[in-house]
Structure formats: C-alpha cells, structure tokens
Design a protein around this motif. Structure first.
Motif, PDB file in Angstrom:
ATOM      1  N   PRO A  51       0.805  -1.227   0.000  1.00 48.21           N
ATOM      2  CA  PRO A  51       0.000   0.000   0.000  1.00 48.21           C
ATOM      3  C   PRO A  51       0.836   1.275   0.000  1.00 48.21           C
ATOM      4  O   PRO A  51       0.502   2.241  -0.695  1.00 48.21           O
ATOM      5  CB  PRO A  51      -0.821  -0.125   1.290  1.00 48.21           C
ATOM      6  N   ALA A  52       1.938   1.291   0.762  1.00 45.62           N
ATOM      7  CA  ALA A  52       2.780   2.493   0.811  1.00 45.62           C
ATOM      8  C   ALA A  52       3.426   2.770  -0.543  1.00 45.62           C
ATOM      9  O   ALA A  52       3.609   3.938  -0.925  1.00 45.62           O
ATOM     10  CB  ALA A  52       3.859   2.331   1.883  1.00 45.62           C
ATOM     11  N   GLU A  53       3.763   1.702  -1.269  1.00 53.89           N
ATOM     12  CA  GLU A  53       4.355   1.876  -2.599  1.00 53.89           C
ATOM     13  C   GLU A  53       3.333   2.455  -3.570  1.00 53.89           C
ATOM     14  O   GLU A  53       3.654   3.340  -4.373  1.00 53.89           O
ATOM     15  CB  GLU A  53       4.887   0.527  -3.092  1.00 53.89           C
ATOM     16  N   VAL A  54       2.099   1.979  -3.476  1.00 55.32           N
ATOM     17  CA  VAL A  54       1.028   2.506  -4.330  1.00 55.32           C
ATOM     18  C   VAL A  54       0.796   3.979  -4.025  1.00 55.32           C
ATOM     19  O   VAL A  54       0.632   4.804  -4.931  1.00 55.32           O
ATOM     20  CB  VAL A  54      -0.261   1.699  -4.142  1.00 55.32           C
ATOM     21  N   ASP A  55       0.787   4.322  -2.739  1.00 57.02           N
ATOM     22  CA  ASP A  55       0.555   5.715  -2.342  1.00 57.02           C
ATOM     23  C   ASP A  55       1.620   6.642  -2.913  1.00 57.02           C
ATOM     24  O   ASP A  55       1.319   7.762  -3.335  1.00 57.02           O
ATOM     25  CB  ASP A  55       0.534   5.830  -0.821  1.00 57.02           C
ATOM     26  N   GLN A  56       2.867   6.201  -2.918  1.00 49.50           N
ATOM     27  CA  GLN A  56       3.955   7.040  -3.418  1.00 49.50           C
ATOM     28  C   GLN A  56       3.895   7.197  -4.930  1.00 49.50           C
ATOM     29  O   GLN A  56       4.267   8.240  -5.475  1.00 49.50           O
ATOM     30  CB  GLN A  56       5.317   6.446  -3.016  1.00 49.50           C
ATOM     31  N   CYS A  57       3.415   6.174  -5.631  1.00 48.86           N
ATOM     32  CA  CYS A  57       3.394   6.208  -7.090  1.00 48.86           C
ATOM     33  C   CYS A  57       2.104   6.803  -7.656  1.00 48.86           C
ATOM     34  O   CYS A  57       2.082   7.229  -8.813  1.00 48.86           O
ATOM     35  CB  CYS A  57       3.581   4.783  -7.649  1.00 48.86           C
ATOM     36  N   GLU A  58       1.050   6.825  -6.868  1.00 47.91           N
ATOM     37  CA  GLU A  58      -0.245   7.280  -7.370  1.00 47.91           C
ATOM     38  C   GLU A  58      -0.201   8.676  -7.998  1.00 47.91           C
ATOM     39  O   GLU A  58      -0.813   8.895  -9.045  1.00 47.91           O
ATOM     40  CB  GLU A  58      -1.294   7.247  -6.268  1.00 47.91           C
ATOM     41  N   PRO A  59       0.516   9.650  -7.400  1.00 44.56           N
ATOM     42  CA  PRO A  59       0.535  10.982  -8.026  1.00 44.56           C
ATOM     43  C   PRO A  59       1.102  10.971  -9.443  1.00 44.56           C
ATOM     44  O   PRO A  59       0.681  11.772 -10.284  1.00 44.56           O
ATOM     45  CB  PRO A  59       1.425  11.803  -7.083  1.00 44.56           C
ATOM     46  N   PHE A  60       2.040  10.063  -9.735  1.00 45.62           N
ATOM     47  CA  PHE A  60       2.595   9.980 -11.086  1.00 45.62           C
ATOM     48  C   PHE A  60       1.523   9.527 -12.084  1.00 45.62           C
ATOM     49  O   PHE A  60       1.354  10.124 -13.147  1.00 45.62           O
ATOM     50  CB  PHE A  60       3.773   9.003 -11.121  1.00 45.62           C
ATOM     51  N   LEU A  61       0.818   8.454 -11.739  1.00 43.97           N
ATOM     52  CA  LEU A  61      -0.228   7.951 -12.635  1.00 43.97           C
ATOM     53  C   LEU A  61      -1.350   8.973 -12.777  1.00 43.97           C
ATOM     54  O   LEU A  61      -1.862   9.192 -13.885  1.00 43.97           O
ATOM     55  CB  LEU A  61      -0.782   6.625 -12.115  1.00 43.97           C
ATOM     56  N   LYS A  62      -1.722   9.586 -11.674  1.00 42.94           N
ATOM     57  CA  LYS A  62      -2.784  10.593 -11.723  1.00 42.94           C
ATOM     58  C   LYS A  62      -2.422  11.726 -12.675  1.00 42.94           C
ATOM     59  O   LYS A  62      -3.263  12.209 -13.439  1.00 42.94           O
ATOM     60  CB  LYS A  62      -3.033  11.137 -10.314  1.00 42.94           C
ATOM     61  N   ARG A  63      -1.154  12.150 -12.638  1.00 43.94           N
ATOM     62  CA  ARG A  63      -0.729  13.230 -13.534  1.00 43.94           C
ATOM     63  C   ARG A  63      -0.679  12.760 -14.977  1.00 43.94           C
ATOM     64  O   ARG A  63      -1.031  13.515 -15.902  1.00 43.94           O
ATOM     65  CB  ARG A  63       0.647  13.751 -13.102  1.00 43.94           C
ATOM     66  N   GLN A  64      -0.256  11.520 -15.215  1.00 41.02           N
ATOM     67  CA  GLN A  64      -0.256  10.985 -16.568  1.00 41.02           C
ATOM     68  C   GLN A  64      -1.673  10.996 -17.148  1.00 41.02           C
ATOM     69  O   GLN A  64      -1.877  11.392 -18.302  1.00 41.02           O
ATOM     70  CB  GLN A  64       0.309   9.563 -16.578  1.00 41.02           C
ATOM     71  N   ILE A  65      -2.636  10.556 -16.345  1.00 41.88           N
ATOM     72  CA  ILE A  65      -4.019  10.536 -16.817  1.00 41.88           C
ATOM     73  C   ILE A  65      -4.501  11.954 -17.113  1.00 41.88           C
ATOM     74  O   ILE A  65      -5.174  12.204 -18.125  1.00 41.88           O
ATOM     75  CB  ILE A  65      -4.925   9.854 -15.777  1.00 41.88           C
ATOM     76  N   ALA A  66      -4.130  12.900 -16.243  1.00 46.72           N
ATOM     77  CA  ALA A  66      -4.553  14.285 -16.443  1.00 46.72           C
ATOM     78  C   ALA A  66      -3.938  14.883 -17.708  1.00 46.72           C
ATOM     79  O   ALA A  66      -4.576  15.688 -18.403  1.00 46.72           O
ATOM     80  CB  ALA A  66      -4.166  15.121 -15.223  1.00 46.72           C
ATOM     81  N   LEU A  67      -2.695  14.496 -18.017  1.00 47.39           N
ATOM     82  CA  LEU A  67      -2.032  15.023 -19.211  1.00 47.39           C
ATOM     83  C   LEU A  67      -2.571  14.375 -20.489  1.00 47.39           C
ATOM     84  O   LEU A  67      -2.754  15.044 -21.513  1.00 47.39           O
ATOM     85  CB  LEU A  67      -0.515  14.815 -19.105  1.00 47.39           C
ATOM     86  N   VAL A  68      -2.809  13.069 -20.445  1.00 49.23           N
ATOM     87  CA  VAL A  68      -3.329  12.373 -21.626  1.00 49.23           C
ATOM     88  C   VAL A  68      -4.780  12.792 -21.895  1.00 49.23           C
ATOM     89  O   VAL A  68      -5.177  13.009 -23.045  1.00 49.23           O
ATOM     90  CB  VAL A  68      -3.242  10.842 -21.446  1.00 49.23           C
ATOM     91  N   ARG A  69      -5.568  12.879 -20.837  1.00 48.77           N
ATOM     92  CA  ARG A  69      -6.998  13.188 -20.949  1.00 48.77           C
ATOM     93  C   ARG A  69      -7.716  12.218 -21.899  1.00 48.77           C
ATOM     94  O   ARG A  69      -8.348  12.621 -22.885  1.00 48.77           O
ATOM     95  CB  ARG A  69      -7.208  14.626 -21.407  1.00 48.77           C
ATOM     96  N   PRO A  70      -7.625  10.921 -21.601  1.00 45.47           N
ATOM     97  CA  PRO A  70      -8.263   9.933 -22.493  1.00 45.47           C
ATOM     98  C   PRO A  70      -9.778   9.977 -22.374  1.00 45.47           C
ATOM     99  O   PRO A  70     -10.335  10.492 -21.396  1.00 45.47           O
ATOM    100  CB  PRO A  70      -7.707   8.605 -21.958  1.00 45.47           C
ATOM    101  N   LYS A  71     -10.438   9.416 -23.352  1.00 48.08           N
ATOM    102  CA  LYS A  71     -11.898   9.307 -23.310  1.00 48.08           C
ATOM    103  C   LYS A  71     -12.342   8.054 -22.560  1.00 48.08           C
ATOM    104  O   LYS A  71     -13.487   7.971 -22.103  1.00 48.08           O
ATOM    105  CB  LYS A  71     -12.470   9.309 -24.729  1.00 48.08           C
ATOM    106  N   VAL A  72     -11.441   7.083 -22.457  1.00 50.25           N
ATOM    107  CA  VAL A  72     -11.751   5.865 -21.718  1.00 50.25           C
ATOM    108  C   VAL A  72     -10.450   5.275 -21.188  1.00 50.25           C
ATOM    109  O   VAL A  72      -9.408   5.360 -21.836  1.00 50.25           O
ATOM    110  CB  VAL A  72     -12.496   4.836 -22.602  1.00 50.25           C
TER     111      VAL A  72
END
Length: 288
Positions: free
Chosen positions: A196-217
């Motif tokens: 869980p701690a590893e996921v917490d540390q990495c989550e902001p990276f994935l969240k930003r990737q999704i925000a930058l890509v802005r996919p439809k699905v």
C-alpha cells in the motif's frame, strides 16, 4: 506568547533582564555602544540574525544586587521585523501538488529519479509508460515484471504480445493511438503484489499521466490495478461489466493479459470487456 518570544525560544535563548535604571553611559558613548559590536549591523538574512542573537548578551556581572529588574522585550526586538516575523521553518512543498503541476518532461524526469519508496534500490529501470500522449485510449496495468524492468517498457514478453493483439482488435496499436502505463513505475522484487505504501507514493505519477493524456476511456488490466485505481476491495469478477469513473473519466475493467495466458476460458469475457470499452469510447466521442 508573541512571535518574538517564540523566535528566541526556538533558538534556545531565555528571556533577557536588564536593570530598571540602566547603567550610566560611558564617557563619550552610549549604553547601546556597550552591546556587542556584532549587533551594530542590521542582518540581511535569517541565518545572520540567528548568529547575531546567539552572540548578543547582557553583562549581568556589572549589575548590582540591590537593583530591581523588570522583564523587557527580548533581544529579538533588535532584529528587523521582516526577519522576526518570517516563518521559522520554510514550508515544504506538497509532493503530490508538485507532481500535479508537472509537464511531460518534468514528470518523466521525476519518475526516473524517484526514490520515494524502497523499490528504487532493487529496480533496473523505471517504467514510465509508452504510447501516444494525446491518445483517446489509456490502458493501466499493475506493475512492471522482470522483462519490463529490464527493458523499461510496460507489457513486453508473451503478455505484451497478447495485449498487442487485444489492441489490434480495437483498431489500436502500441505507440500510435493508445497510452499504456502502470500503477507502479518500479518492479516489486519477485513480482510480488505492491505494498500500500508503494502505491501511495506512485499514485501521483499515474494521476498526472491521466490528467495530461486526458483519455476518453481507461481500460484497467487485472485485479490489483483495478482495485488500486478505483480504491476498492471488490473482486474483479464484480468490477467487470460495469462502467466506473476515475477523475471523471469512464473506466472499464478487464483481466490482465498474463492471467489470460493461463486461463484461456476467460478470453471470451475479456473480449466482452473490450467491446464495452469501445462503446464507452464511441459514446464519449459522440458527446464531444
């Protein structure tokens, strides 16, 4: 307690006392002239101010015992207000907020240099992600495996080949019109489940990737990735067949390609999931 008193308390300097009737000024001078020369110049930085206060003191031996003392403003009064009133500890930028403001080059560099959890000590490469950074489709897996760690790219090897075939069935192709990423950017030793701690540390990276890509699905591959992204403990069998949401983006859950290599009977169900994702994508495109 005033900020000036707090300032001296942090420095470990007690309240200063001086006589009610100050000693007479020396001939040709003033009482202020008897203060340490270090206080004569006005400090320009907090570091200089701390050094000056630490060196400044009142010569108590020169005061007669019969004198009556009063508590007066501490030595911090000698400091410029801009220095005394400044925060004693500089605020530390919130890591998630800093990542949320990054562009692609900064984000890529931050992932490559990340040492936020212990996985940095066992990785060969970070696995940032691959594909079209303006794609309408985004796929999210769990974490890099051995081959991904060696090559620095998600979904390689036999599972990667199966994923490429799955993409082709949707008219997609790696590197062209889809972006592929993982919940974790580093391989857990022995391909164990992420902590869980590893996921917490990495989550902001994935969240930003999704925000930058802005996919439809977003298509999430595998139980762990689905539960991590959607913050749920619901089994994958119950997450499939329903359209979920992440940051306002529709999410469809399906099986991990590595699982499908071991369980051929579920390939038909995975195809149903991909068809659902295509419907969601098409609807999003029609509403745009």
């Amino acid at each position: 307690m005033s900020r000036r008193a707090q300032f001296l308390e942090v420095l470990g300097i007690p309240t200063e006392w001086i006589p009610r009737r100050p000693p007479a000024a020396p001939e040709g001078g003033t009482v202020e002239a008897d203060l340490p020369a270090v206080m004569a110049a006005e400090p320009e930085t907090a570091e200089e101010a701390i050094s000056m206060v630490a060196q400044a003191s009142v010569d108590m031996d020169a005061v007669e015992a019969a004198d009556v003392f009063d508590v007066v403003e501490p030595l911090a009064e000698l400091l410029p207000p801009a220095i005394v009133d400044a925060p004693l500890i500089a605020p530390v930028p919130d890591r998630a907020a800093a990542i949320a403001a990054m562009d692609w080059p900064a984000l890529d560099a931050a992932v490559a240099a990340c040492e936020a959890c212990g996985l940095c000590s066992t990785r060969t490469n970070t696995v940032f992600g691959v594909g079209d950074r303006e794609a309408e489709w985004m796929l999210v897996g769990e974490a890099p495996g051995e081959n991904e760690d060696l090559q620095g790219e998600p979904f390689v090897g036999q599972a990667g080949k199966l994923l490429d075939n799955m993409l082709a069935s949707l008219g997609l192709r790696r590197g062209r019109n889809v972006f592929i990423a993982n919940v974790l950017k580093c391989r857990p030793p022995g391909n164990r489940n992420p902590e869980p701690a590893e996921v917490d540390q990495c989550e902001p990276f994935l969240k930003r990737q999704i925000a930058l890509v802005r996919p439809k699905v977003i298509v999430v591959l595998g139980r762990f990735a689905a539960q991590s992204l959607l913050r749920t403990t619901t089994p994958i069998g119950k997450l499939r067949g329903t359209v979920h949401s992440y940051e306002g983006i529709p999410v469809v859950v399906t099986y991990h390609p590595a699982y499908l290599l071991r369980t051929l009977t579920d390939k038909a169900r995975a195809w149903e999931d991909l068809c659902l994702a295509r419907e969601v994508h098409d609807r999003a495109g029609a509403q745009a």
